[in-house]
Design a protein around this motif. Structure first.
Motif, PDB file in Angstrom:
ATOM      1  N   ARG A  67       0.851  -1.204   0.000  1.00 20.56           N
ATOM      2  CA  ARG A  67       0.000   0.000   0.000  1.00 20.56           C
ATOM      3  C   ARG A  67       0.879   1.243   0.000  1.00 20.56           C
ATOM      4  O   ARG A  67       2.052   1.206   0.413  1.00 20.56           O
ATOM      5  CB  ARG A  67      -0.936   0.013   1.220  1.00 20.56           C
ATOM      6  N   LEU A  68       0.290   2.325  -0.480  1.00 24.09           N
ATOM      7  CA  LEU A  68       0.994   3.613  -0.472  1.00 24.09           C
ATOM      8  C   LEU A  68       0.964   4.181   0.931  1.00 24.09           C
ATOM      9  O   LEU A  68      -0.097   4.376   1.515  1.00 24.09           O
ATOM     10  CB  LEU A  68       0.334   4.582  -1.456  1.00 24.09           C
ATOM     11  N   ASP A  69       2.142   4.458   1.495  1.00 20.95           N
ATOM     12  CA  ASP A  69       2.221   5.016   2.839  1.00 20.95           C
ATOM     13  C   ASP A  69       2.164   6.542   2.803  1.00 20.95           C
ATOM     14  O   ASP A  69       1.431   7.158   3.567  1.00 20.95           O
ATOM     15  CB  ASP A  69       3.506   4.550   3.521  1.00 20.95           C
ATOM     16  N   SER A  70       2.943   7.173   1.909  1.00 25.94           N
ATOM     17  CA  SER A  70       2.911   8.635   1.763  1.00 25.94           C
ATOM     18  C   SER A  70       3.508   9.000   0.410  1.00 25.94           C
ATOM     19  O   SER A  70       4.295   8.246  -0.165  1.00 25.94           O
ATOM     20  CB  SER A  70       3.689   9.328   2.893  1.00 25.94           C
ATOM     21  N   LEU A  71       3.111  10.184  -0.091  1.00 25.40           N
ATOM     22  CA  LEU A  71       3.570  10.648  -1.393  1.00 25.40           C
ATOM     23  C   LEU A  71       3.768  12.150  -1.350  1.00 25.40           C
ATOM     24  O   LEU A  71       2.863  12.886  -0.951  1.00 25.40           O
ATOM     25  CB  LEU A  71       2.550  10.288  -2.478  1.00 25.40           C
ATOM     26  N   ASP A  72       4.965  12.596  -1.739  1.00 26.50           N
ATOM     27  CA  ASP A  72       5.246  14.020  -1.930  1.00 26.50           C
ATOM     28  C   ASP A  72       5.896  14.155  -3.297  1.00 26.50           C
ATOM     29  O   ASP A  72       7.118  14.072  -3.433  1.00 26.50           O
ATOM     30  CB  ASP A  72       6.164  14.552  -0.827  1.00 26.50           C
ATOM     31  N   TRP A  73       5.047  14.322  -4.321  1.00 25.27           N
ATOM     32  CA  TRP A  73       5.555  14.367  -5.688  1.00 25.27           C
ATOM     33  C   TRP A  73       6.416  15.601  -5.920  1.00 25.27           C
ATOM     34  O   TRP A  73       7.355  15.578  -6.721  1.00 25.27           O
ATOM     35  CB  TRP A  73       4.397  14.337  -6.676  1.00 25.27           C
ATOM     36  N   THR A  74       6.116  16.683  -5.234  1.00 26.71           N
ATOM     37  CA  THR A  74       6.904  17.899  -5.398  1.00 26.71           C
ATOM     38  C   THR A  74       8.350  17.673  -4.962  1.00 26.71           C
ATOM     39  O   THR A  74       9.293  18.083  -5.648  1.00 26.71           O
ATOM     40  CB  THR A  74       6.279  19.050  -4.592  1.00 26.71           C
ATOM     41  N   LYS A  75       8.528  17.023  -3.813  1.00 20.47           N
ATOM     42  CA  LYS A  75       9.881  16.732  -3.334  1.00 20.47           C
ATOM     43  C   LYS A  75      10.442  15.451  -3.938  1.00 20.47           C
ATOM     44  O   LYS A  75      11.627  15.160  -3.778  1.00 20.47           O
ATOM     45  CB  LYS A  75       9.875  16.621  -1.804  1.00 20.47           C
ATOM     46  N   GLY A  76       9.603  14.663  -4.603  1.00 19.89           N
ATOM     47  CA  GLY A  76      10.069  13.449  -5.252  1.00 19.89           C
ATOM     48  C   GLY A  76      10.297  12.298  -4.303  1.00 19.89           C
ATOM     49  O   GLY A  76      11.202  11.486  -4.530  1.00 19.89           O
ATOM     50  N   VAL A  77       9.468  12.181  -3.241  1.00 17.87           N
ATOM     51  CA  VAL A  77       9.656  11.130  -2.252  1.00 17.87           C
ATOM     52  C   VAL A  77       8.371  10.301  -2.153  1.00 17.87           C
ATOM     53  O   VAL A  77       7.284  10.855  -1.979  1.00 17.87           O
ATOM     54  CB  VAL A  77      10.014  11.709  -0.869  1.00 17.87           C
ATOM     55  N   VAL A  78       8.520   8.962  -2.273  1.00 19.28           N
ATOM     56  CA  VAL A  78       7.393   8.040  -2.137  1.00 19.28           C
ATOM     57  C   VAL A  78       7.746   7.021  -1.045  1.00 19.28           C
ATOM     58  O   VAL A  78       8.867   6.508  -1.010  1.00 19.28           O
ATOM     59  CB  VAL A  78       7.101   7.291  -3.450  1.00 19.28           C
ATOM     60  N   ARG A  79       6.793   6.730  -0.170  1.00 19.21           N
ATOM     61  CA  ARG A  79       6.956   5.670   0.836  1.00 19.21           C
ATOM     62  C   ARG A  79       5.903   4.601   0.581  1.00 19.21           C
ATOM     63  O   ARG A  79       4.715   4.891   0.524  1.00 19.21           O
ATOM     64  CB  ARG A  79       6.806   6.236   2.255  1.00 19.21           C
ATOM     65  N   MET A  80       6.388   3.365   0.423  1.00 21.31           N
ATOM     66  CA  MET A  80       5.512   2.227   0.172  1.00 21.31           C
ATOM     67  C   MET A  80       5.628   1.257   1.341  1.00 21.31           C
ATOM     68  O   MET A  80       6.738   0.953   1.809  1.00 21.31           O
ATOM     69  CB  MET A  80       5.899   1.524  -1.127  1.00 21.31           C
ATOM     70  N   ALA A  81       4.475   0.738   1.838  1.00 16.32           N
ATOM     71  CA  ALA A  81       4.451  -0.193   2.962  1.00 16.32           C
ATOM     72  C   ALA A  81       4.201  -1.603   2.463  1.00 16.32           C
ATOM     73  O   ALA A  81       3.266  -1.850   1.689  1.00 16.32           O
ATOM     74  CB  ALA A  81       3.386   0.213   3.972  1.00 16.32           C
ATOM     75  N   ALA A  82       5.065  -2.565   2.894  1.00 14.87           N
ATOM     76  CA  ALA A  82       4.895  -3.980   2.562  1.00 14.87           C
ATOM     77  C   ALA A  82       4.101  -4.671   3.658  1.00 14.87           C
ATOM     78  O   ALA A  82       4.310  -4.421   4.851  1.00 14.87           O
ATOM     79  CB  ALA A  82       6.261  -4.645   2.404  1.00 14.87           C
ATOM     80  N   LEU A  83       3.179  -5.545   3.252  1.00 13.53           N
ATOM     81  CA  LEU A  83       2.356  -6.315   4.187  1.00 13.53           C
ATOM     82  C   LEU A  83       2.580  -7.798   3.892  1.00 13.53           C
ATOM     83  O   LEU A  83       1.806  -8.437   3.165  1.00 13.53           O
ATOM     84  CB  LEU A  83       0.880  -5.936   4.030  1.00 13.53           C
ATOM     85  N   PRO A  84       3.670  -8.391   4.449  1.00 13.01           N
ATOM     86  CA  PRO A  84       3.963  -9.805   4.161  1.00 13.01           C
ATOM     87  C   PRO A  84       3.085 -10.727   4.989  1.00 13.01           C
ATOM     88  O   PRO A  84       2.615 -10.389   6.076  1.00 13.01           O
ATOM     89  CB  PRO A  84       5.440  -9.927   4.552  1.00 13.01           C
TER      90      PRO A  84
END
Length: 711
Positions: free
Chosen positions: A364-381
């Protein structure tokens, strides 16, 4: 013989003279004279200087005129003194009598060498009492002057109170206008007042902390930050906080306490489990006795003896090891953990663990800041997943590849407006029957919403107030939604202190009105903290709306007659993001048509060529108008004419030809010719340029000046 020839010649001569007289007489009746004016020669202008600093006087003298010299600034006489505030061209005509004028004289250009004002930056906008602040001035190749008479590009000091700073630039003995002011606020942070949502909780329960009264940043003794926080203390705790404004910090607040009740009695569990063949895994839920069902509503399976320990991925299919189970009652309180030992025995014809507990993945998408170019993705194993791998098809950089991956967007991602992530786990048994798992997630760039702002000023209107140079300026501000979705909560701000007060002018009054859909701020003054003139509203995609700001300014004590004004606008897009723009001069928010209003921010400038005399204040005649059909200044309007007085208007071009005449003028001239030769345009529209006019009032007053026609 000679006598006969002479008599014959004399006869022919007399007939010739008579024929010429008759012809001339007949032509006089056939072609009556239409212009008895002998247009004088244009005067010759000589000035005392061509290059000056602002406010320096220049004497202009016109020679070669036996009539009246009329100058382009409205003055008359063979010699005048001017003090232009910016580079200005002067011309004149020679008037032999009303309606009989010369061509325009050759222009005398006076270049005002006043440098641009410097640009100020400050090391801090908010400081503590006794703290030092550093101001830096740029955009000046000469000498920077500060209000305390010091010089230099850097000013360092300790303001005793909230202070507004400005500076000037001296270059080649000319001094600029004051810079845009920079305010440094003296801050005394208030001690925050703390509260807590619940003073007593169970282990593992969250509690909300809040701090009020702080206008800056709240910092807590446990390292947290923010006026509102949610914490989950593991033991009874006390919290304090301070308020920070810039580098200033308040005293510590009073404490608030949160008591954490200890865990209750232990669960009744089976503390040893084993697998049942042919399975090579055990089910932890089999350890829970049915006697617990009435008292506990849920259970937690952890890898360690605390609630902060990692959760067991698949409690129904675990391998050999020690696990911990917590019970949670109806009050939300947890029991003490109970350790459960799992033993796995080998089975003949066993089903591999990875088949009974196959690896599973979700992302799932954890957070997105397209302006700063940073994406955080969360893994659910889940299942037997032990190892995870992250990949992206855009070639960006992963700076963390754990359960929460941090990814820096690549240029490919930005150009496509999306990034594709793949999370995978390898095959757990190599050549065995089990298989690995993978999952993909596409993250799209938020829709790019664009807001634009343009700002146009009308011609100045001088108002009747004896002894005071009072002028009225009307600005039209156009907000444009250049995006694909609606914008809400549109705020429009205009700082009149920066535009006028910093130059010594006094803002006397303001009026604001706007199109429907915009909310006008009734408290707007344009000064101090009240600079927001629109405080809400919405705008549909690819639409625009207008507002009008009318300002009355006393410029009698201003140190310049050139005023620069900018406005700013912001709105909220469908993703809750704020988009902003700074105004550009004119009617187009994006005049270069490149789709980005943000790279257009030319300031809106207005120059008052002179402060009108008390006599002129009894009648307002504009210096020009713009008949372009935009609804602003489309007619040549003469104001403050008494009701019983009629107006006669005559307009001449630069060659002295009459192009417009009206003996009972009704403020309806739109820049078309009704006299003289026709212009090229079928509508008889006169070309842009400078024109000379004569106004005669029925009460005997007469005005002769120049005007500018600019579409």
């Amino acid at each position: 013989m000679n006598k006969q020839v002479l008599n014959k010649f004399n006869g022919y001569f007399r007939w010739t003279i008579m024929l010429l007289l008759v012809t001339q007489y007949a032509l006089a009746f056939a072609q009556p004279v239409t212009d008895t004016c002998q247009h004088p020669e244009p005067p010759v202008i000589i000035g005392s200087a061509k290059f000056i600093c602002r406010n320096e006087p220049v004497t202009l003298t016109a020679t070669g005129c036996t009539g009246t010299v009329v100058w382009s600034n409205g003055e008359t006489g063979s010699s005048i003194q001017v003090k232009p505030q910016q580079t200005t061209k002067y011309t004149a005509i020679c008037r032999a009598r009303p309606g009989c004028i010369s061509c325009f004289a050759d222009v005398w250009k006076i270049t005002v060498n006043t440098p641009e004002p410097p640009q100020l930056t400050t090391s801090a906008n908010v400081i503590c009492p006794g703290s030092t602040v550093t101001l830096t001035a740029t955009n000046c190749a000469g000498i920077i002057h500060w209000p305390d008479q010091s010089t230099g590009s850097v000013w360092v000091g300790k303001p005793a109170q909230t202070t507004t700073f400005h500076a000037t630039c001296e270059q080649e003995n000319c001094v600029s206008n004051p810079s845009r002011p920079v305010s440094v606020q003296m801050a005394t942070p208030v001690v925050p007042v703390l509260s807590v949502s619940n003073h007593e909780i169970c282990m593992g329960q969250p509690v909300q902390l809040s701090a009020s009264g702080c206008l800056g940043t709240v910092r807590w003794t446990d390292g947290g930050k923010g006026a509102l926080r949610t914490v989950t203390p593991e033991q009874t705790s006390r919290y304090r906080a301070v308020c920070e404004l810039g580098s200033c910090r308040s005293d510590s607040s009073g404490p608030v306490s949160v008591r954490v009740r200890p865990m209750g009695a232990q669960l009744v569990l089976k503390t040893n489990l084993s697998n049942g063949c042919p399975f090579q895994t055990a089910d932890l839920s089999k350890a829970i006795a049915e006697t617990n069902a009435a008292e506990y509503t849920s259970y937690q399976f952890r890898m360690g003896p605390t609630l902060a320990s990692a959760a067991v991925q698949s409690p129904g299919a675990v391998s050999a090891g020690t696990y911990f189970i917590f019970g949670r009652n109806t009050d939300g309180c947890y029991t003490n953990p109970v350790a459960v030992m799992v033993n796995i025995t080998n089975c003949p014809n066993a089903i591999p663990a990875c088949l009974s507990n196959p690896p599973t993945l979700a992302v799932r998408l954890d957070s997105l800041d397209w302006t700063k170019g940073v994406v955080r993705m969360a893994a659910l194993p889940g299942g037997s997943t032990q190892v995870i791998n992250w990949q992206s098809d855009g070639g960006g950089l992963f700076t963390d590849t754990g359960l929460v991956a941090r990814y820096l967007l690549s240029e490919i991602d930005r150009q496509r407006g999306k990034a594709l992530f793949t999370l995978s786990t390898p095959d757990p048994d190599g050549d065995g029957p089990c298989r690995g798992a993978s999952v993909q997630q596409t993250v799209m760039a938020p829709p790019r919403e664009i807001i634009g702002l343009s700002k146009k000023v009308s011609e100045p209107i001088w108002l009747t107030e004896k002894g005071i140079g009072l002028v009225e300026l009307t600005y039209q501000l156009t907000v444009v939604n250049a995006g694909k979705h609606s914008l809400t909560n549109i705020n429009l701000a205009d700082d009149l202190d920066a535009a006028f007060s910093a130059s010594g002018a006094i803002v006397r009054s303001v009026r604001v009105h706007a199109d429907s859909g915009f909310i006008v701020n009734p408290a707007y003054t344009g000064r101090g903290a009240d600079t927001t003139l629109l405080m809400g509203g919405s705008l549909a995609p690819e639409k625009q709306a207008h507002s009008w700001l009318t300002v009355q300014v006393d410029v009698s004590r201003a140190n310049t007659l050139t005023f620069i004004n900018r406005a700013t606008v912001q709105g909220v897009d469908t993703n809750g993001m704020i988009c902003r723009d700074r105004s550009t001069n004119g009617m187009e928010a994006d005049p270069d048509k490149n789709g980005d209003p943000g790279d257009n921010d030319e300031p809106t400038l207005v120059t008052l060529h002179s402060i009108l005399s008390e006599q002129d204040l009894t009648l307002f005649i504009p210096e020009g108008f713009s008949p372009n059909g935009d609804g602003i200044n489309d007619r040549f309007v003469i104001k403050l004419v008494p009701a019983s007085v009629t107006v006669q208007l005559e307009v001449f071009n630069r060659w002295g030809h009459l192009v417009y005449q009206n003996t009972n003028y009704q403020n309806d001239w739109d820049g078309t010719a009704n006299q003289g030769i026709s212009v090229a345009d079928s509508k008889n529209e006169l070309p842009d340029g400078t024109y000379y006019y004569q106004i005669r009032l029925s009460d005997g007053r007469e005005y002769v000046r120049f005007l500018t026609l600019a579409r």
